[in-house]
Design a protein around this motif. Structure first.
Motif, mmCIF file in Angstrom:
data_model
loop_
_atom_site.group_PDB
_atom_site.id
_atom_site.type_symbol
_atom_site.label_atom_id
_atom_site.label_comp_id
_atom_site.label_asym_id
_atom_site.label_seq_id
_atom_site.Cartn_x
_atom_site.Cartn_y
_atom_site.Cartn_z
ATOM 1 N N PRO A 122 58.322 -11.513 -48.993
ATOM 2 C CA PRO A 122 57.924 -10.098 -48.971
ATOM 3 C C PRO A 122 57.463 -9.578 -50.334
ATOM 4 N N THR A 123 57.940 -10.200 -51.442
ATOM 5 C CA THR A 123 57.523 -9.718 -52.768
ATOM 6 C C THR A 123 56.043 -10.006 -53.037
ATOM 7 N N PHE A 124 55.422 -10.867 -52.243
ATOM 8 C CA PHE A 124 53.979 -11.117 -52.394
ATOM 9 C C PHE A 124 53.145 -9.909 -51.937
ATOM 10 N N LYS A 125 53.743 -9.072 -51.087
ATOM 11 C CA LYS A 125 53.074 -7.851 -50.597
ATOM 12 C C LYS A 125 51.684 -8.161 -50.035
ATOM 13 N N MET A 126 51.654 -9.114 -49.115
ATOM 14 C CA MET A 126 50.383 -9.536 -48.530
ATOM 15 C C MET A 126 50.367 -9.390 -47.018
ATOM 16 N N ASP A 127 51.162 -8.456 -46.500
ATOM 17 C CA ASP A 127 51.231 -8.272 -45.044
ATOM 18 C C ASP A 127 49.877 -7.940 -44.425
ATOM 19 N N ASP A 128 48.963 -7.333 -45.236
ATOM 20 C CA ASP A 128 47.647 -6.993 -44.690
ATOM 21 C C ASP A 128 46.810 -8.242 -44.410
ATOM 22 N N ARG A 129 47.290 -9.412 -44.861
ATOM 23 C CA ARG A 129 46.581 -10.667 -44.577
ATOM 24 C C ARG A 129 47.116 -11.333 -43.307
ATOM 25 N N LEU A 130 48.062 -10.710 -42.630
ATOM 26 C CA LEU A 130 48.542 -11.203 -41.340
ATOM 27 C C LEU A 130 47.574 -10.698 -40.267
ATOM 28 N N ILE A 131 46.681 -11.571 -39.827
ATOM 29 C CA ILE A 131 45.587 -11.146 -38.943
ATOM 30 C C ILE A 131 45.677 -11.767 -37.546
#
Length: 648
Positions: free
Chosen positions: A325-334
């Protein structure tokens, strides 16, 4: 001179290497003489991207430095075609001589002229080094002969006869070709004292493995990792998402040979699954960029393999993002946002039509779960990458000679950027619950790369290697996100846009450049940041000089895929005793024409800083180390003279 007790212990140890007054004095004289020599030439190259032939040529001609030496020596005394031929002989001695042998009527005369000319070039390029250093650079073959010819070329008749006698004998016993090859290689070695590769050896071009072989044989090289290099570090240690990305890029640019022939990676199971999954699918969105390299049948197979590994990649990346979660890349979950029934995908609350809606391995319930066959193929690929001796050899060298950044001679070298915030300050980046910024951030990234490669159990560090490839706060990537999915599946170009880090907004200001240099403890007035990563679009009027002259962007533009956009084949940088100059290159034509027609890459120079007084070794980092040694040796000499240490 007062000698402290703690110093005396060290000096007694030093006396074992220099056990007498005479030996100590000799070493002081030797080091002081070295400090007075001109600074050696540093050569900076970046973003090679697998283009071995162009890279090798720029390495051989030192971005035009050898041609410059020939011009200095011979000027108008030789015709232009003679100077061009001499330069080509120095770059490619074996190949060029073999061609000349078929055309030249009097080879004995040609050898005599060429040997004399090439020795003059050697004299000039070796003049800034000690005789000892030149001797160490020589191979055993002809070592004694080269020394005699190099240091005994006096004007006296006896010496002239002596030199001519040696050259005549070399030719008479049919060793002229081998001698020229040996001297040419020595010139190439001496003309560059230190080679800096400012990132991105891998991907796009066909021969990164050949470039790595070349660098492993090079006498003095350091590497600042690019995101494409770090991707292959991750692949080599078995990080699955890195493996999928590395294979995808090879297939995208029709470069299966890197994997199969260069590193012995078995792609047959992947090809089999691709035909099974997409036998009736044209996979139009996955046609390789360089279609002319392969025939129609292979094109079809590569396209299907390309799509297969891409879907596997998206699944693997989704799992990394969810467990970090510290990567903060949830918007790349497509994948979980696909609506295959309606042929659409939702991004940021908007729906976009898909250009391809055939996803036979993506489950609606568990979109990121690998199928049994995908897992099986991936396990085989992991074994293949980890057991590739050549790949492991190359990556260990990359780690040994490489780093995220380098400070050298008042210059700061790194590939991508220093993450900045919207005000130009150093952005804090959360790495597994702890904040880092500026210099400490880059040092932490460097540490995690090494941990990830060498520690099989450190899954976090290996995930972080992938993050450095494409993460939003990665100094190697320098963008907010990598939109691979959008580029494959969506037509709307706005969805393809990747925003550069704030670093690139502030790179045009001298204040930001100086702030970064100060962060790394560099305050010299001639200091520069030297960057790669972003191609300079010369055809659009862009300049490689940023920050009012403090930042030099040397993306080499070797990658043919970029040359239509940039209008050139990029930049290299030369830093010698007279200062720094950028060299702008036109594209490398091909090796055959280069050798046969004595062609060189057309290059133009732009002076960045010029020194009226030549820089000497004492002005460099190595010089500071040598001055420190001289200081200690002088203390030792004083101890000998005062009887504090017994001289043997």
């Amino acid at each position: 001179m007062n000698i402290k007790e703690e110093d005396l212990k060290y000096l007694k140890l030093l006396s074992k290497n220099f056990p007498s007054i005479g030996e100590t004095a000799t070493e002081i004289i030797n080091l002081e003489a070295i400090l007075s020599l001109p600074k050696g030439t540093e050569h900076f190259i970046s973003d090679i991207h697998g283009e071995y032939e162009a890279f090798n040529h720029v390495l051989k001609n030192c971005s035009g430095v050898i041609k410059e030496k020939i011009e200095i020596i011979f000027g108008e005394s030789l015709l232009e075609k003679e100077k061009n031929q001499l330069a080509t002989v120095i770059y490619y001695p074996k190949e060029k001589i073999e061609i000349i042998e078929t055309l030249e009527e009097n080879m004995e005369l040609w050898y005599k002229k060429t040997i004399n000319r090439i020795l003059k070039v050697l004299q000039l390029v070796s003049s800034k080094y000690t005789r000892s250093k030149v001797l160490k650079a020589m191979t055993k073959d002809f070592s004694y002969i080269i020394q005699e010819l190099l240091y005994e070329r006096g004007e006296e008749k006896n010496k002239k006869d002596y030199v001519e006698g040696i050259i005549n004998t070399i030719i008479e016993i049919n060793r002229g070709k081998e001698f020229i090859i040996n001297v040419s290689n020595l010139i190439q070695r001496l003309v560059i004292d230190n080679l800096h590769i400012v990132g991105d050896i891998y991907d796009r071009g066909p021969y990164p493995h050949k470039i790595m072989d070349r660098l492993m044989g090079y006498h003095n090289v350091d590497i600042q990792w690019g995101n494409h290099d770090i991707l292959w570090v991750g692949a080599a240690c078995g990080q699955k998402a890195c493996i999928a990305n590395a294979i995808r890029i090879c297939l995208r640019y029709s470069n299966k040979e890197i994997l199969e022939d260069g590193y012995g990676i078995n792609l047959l199971p992947l090809a089999t699954l691709a035909m099974e999954l997409y036998g009736q699918d044209e996979c139009k969105r996955f046609k390789p960029k360089l279609k002319n390299k392969i025939d129609e049948k292979d094109l079809e197979l590569v396209s299907k393999m390309h799509k297969t590994i891409s879907i596997i990649q998206f699944k693997l990346e989704g799992e990394i993002i969810k467990r970090n979660p510290t990567f903060k890349m949830d918007d790349r979950l497509i994948l979980n946002k696909l609506d295959l029934k309606n042929n659409r995908v939702e991004l940021k609350g908007e729906n976009y039509p898909l250009l391809d809606n055939y996803f036979p391995t993506v489950s609606e319930e568990e979109p990121y779960e690998l199928t049994f066959k995908e897992k099986e193929i991936l396990d085989g690929l992991v074994r293949s990458f980890r057991n590739s001796e050549k790949l492991q050899e190359h990556i260990k060298f990359l780690l040994e000679k490489g780093s995220v950044y380098l400070k050298r001679n008042s210059n700061l070298l790194f590939h991508g950027c220093i993450p900045l915030d919207e005000k130009g300050g150093f952005r804090e980046v959360d790495i597994f619950g702890k904040k880092y910024s500026g210099k400490r951030l880059l040092e932490k990234c460097d540490q995690l790369c090494r941990e990830g490669y060498y520690d099989d159990k450190n899954i976090q560090a290996r995930d972080f290697i992938w993050y450095l490839w494409c993460g939003k706060d990665s100094s190697l990537f320098g963008k907010d996100k990598m939109k691979t999915f959008e580029r494959y599946f969506l037509e709307d170009k706005k969805t393809h846009e990747e925003k550069y880090d704030y670093y690139y907004n502030f790179s045009n200001t001298k204040e930001a450049a100086n702030r970064i240099l100060n962060e790394f403890g560099i305050k010299d007035r001639y200091a520069h940041i030297i960057n790669g990563h972003v191609p300079v679009k010369v055809k659009k009027g862009e300049s490689p000089i940023k920050g009012e002259g403090k930042l030099l962007l040397i993306d080499g533009g070797f990658s043919r895929a970029y040359q239509d956009t940039t209008g050139i084949a990029g930049y290299t940088l030369i830093f010698n005793s007279r200062g720094k100059r950028l060299v702008c290159h036109e594209p490398f034509e091909n090796l055959k024409n280069t050798i046969e027609k004595c062609l060189d890459i057309k290059s133009t120079n732009e002076i960045v800083d010029y020194r009226e007084i030549k820089l000497k070794v004492r002005d460099t980092d190595i010089g500071k180390e040598l001055e420190s040694q001289v200081k200690e040796l002088k203390k030792l000499l004083e101890c000998y003279k005062k009887g504090m240490i017994k001289s043997n």
